[in-house]
Design an enzyme around this catalytic site. Structure first.
Site, PDB file in Angstrom:
ATOM      1  N   HIS A   5      10.223  25.240  99.600  1.00 32.23           N
ATOM      2  CA  HIS A   5      10.689  26.517  99.622  1.00 32.23           C
ATOM      3  C   HIS A   5      10.694  26.786  97.825  1.00 32.23           C
ATOM      4  CE1 HIS A   5      13.130  26.458 103.635  1.00 32.23           C
ATOM      5  NE2 HIS A   5      11.948  27.406 103.611  1.00 32.23           N
ATOM      6  N   CYS A  15      20.329  25.844  98.896  1.00 24.98           N
ATOM      7  CA  CYS A  15      19.911  25.956 100.223  1.00 24.98           C
ATOM      8  C   CYS A  15      21.120  26.376 101.301  1.00 24.98           C
ATOM      9  CB  CYS A  15      19.383  24.748 101.082  1.00 24.98           C
ATOM     10  SG  CYS A  15      18.076  24.269 100.155  1.00 24.98           S
TER      11      CYS A  15
END
Ligand code: ARG
Length: 295
Positions: free
Chosen positions: A171, A265
């Site tokens: 990511h 996150c």
């Protein structure tokens, strides 16, 4: 020369308690279901992060965790949010697909101007990071390139596509932290040559991180423009940040590393939606956030 004076901007974060956090499947190279998570430790680390955000003056809202969704704690992946417009994510792996519905329910019962659902695979702020009035958008592992155009159309900000090449940094938020409107820190080795060239052109003075720093999720950090919440072990980066006038604050999010995540996150920044009078926190409120009508 003395470093610039930094100003913290108040944020509104959406988070999800790690009540059911576990590593039950493997969808990134960090996850090993045979290596157990310590649930009590994970909870302590997460609660410390929430307390810290609140001490810093930020608002933290919580979404109800679901027992069948062990990765739901990673709220950043749930949506892209800019100026009160929400694009709810479409997850790549079936293991996480149902998170979209759970988060969509949260958004659609609040007063956001618009709540849409992504048509293409799009893992929200894991891959789409607002930096001032542009969106830095990762692809290569999760979010599809077609999602970048969709994000641009819906959120109305120009998108800069960056291709990730190292599966450990799957990511964008594992390889790059937005520190302020025009400042980032990143690990160049996570990007393809075109991505590196783009980042270098946009942010020639960026703080560059080393691989070993990226590997402790030092780029999965959260900045409010002044305070930068990063792993306690990232001491070199912390002192580089201090040189630049930021205020680094070390935290332990090591249990979440077992699932391939860190502080960022776990934190969905409801970007540009901080004014609490613009987000009604009671259920059923779907009123528009347009100009206020005289009562
Ligand atoms: N286990 C999760 C996954 O692989 C971790 C997500 C981390 N989130 C993030 N914003 N990088 O999808």
């Amino acid at each position: 020369m003395s470093p610039p004076v930094r100003t913290a901007r108040k944020r509104h974060y959406l988070m999800c308690r790690p009540t059911f956090f576990a590593v039950d499947y493997a969808i990134n190279p960090w996850m090993d279901p045979t290596r157990p998570v310590d649930p009590a430790r994970a909870m302590r680390q997460w609660e410390h992060l929430v307390d810290l955000y609140r001490e810093l003056g930020h608002t933290v809202s919580l979404v109800e965790p679901r027992p069948d969704l062990p990765d739901m704690v990673f709220a950043a992946n749930a949506a892209s949010v800019v100026d009160n417009r929400v694009l709810v994510s479409r997850f790549k792996y079936p293991e996480r697909a149902a998170e979209a519905r759970a988060y969509r329910q949260w958004f659609s019962t609040r007063a956001f101007r618009r709540v849409a659902t992504a048509g293409h695979v799009n893992e929200g702020q894991g891959d789409i990071l607002p930096a001032g009035r542009i969106l830095l958008a990762g692809t290569g592992f999760r979010t599809e390139p077609a999602a970048h155009a969709e994000v641009q159309a819906l959120l109305g900000l120009p998108v800069v596509t960056l291709t990730l090449t190292d599966p450990r940094f799957y990511h964008l938020d594992t390889a790059l932290t937005v520190l302020g409107d025009t400042e980032v820190m990143y690990y160049p080795g996570a990007f393809d040559p075109a991505g590196r060239a783009t980042l270098n052109a946009l942010f020639p003075d960026a703080l560059l991180a080393r691989r070993e720093e990226a590997e402790i999720f030092a780029l999965n950090s959260v900045s409010d423009g002044c305070n930068v919440v990063l792993p306690a072990a990232a001491e070199r980066l912390a002192s580089r940040l201090e040189d630049r006038g930021f205020r680094p604050i070390g935290v332990e999010m090591t249990e979440f590393r077992k699932a391939g995540g860190g502080a960022k996150c776990c934190t969905l920044d409801l970007h540009g939606c901080v004014k609490s009078d613009r987000i009604r926190l009671h259920r059923g409120a779907v009123a528009s956030n347009g100009p206020r009508q005289a009562a």
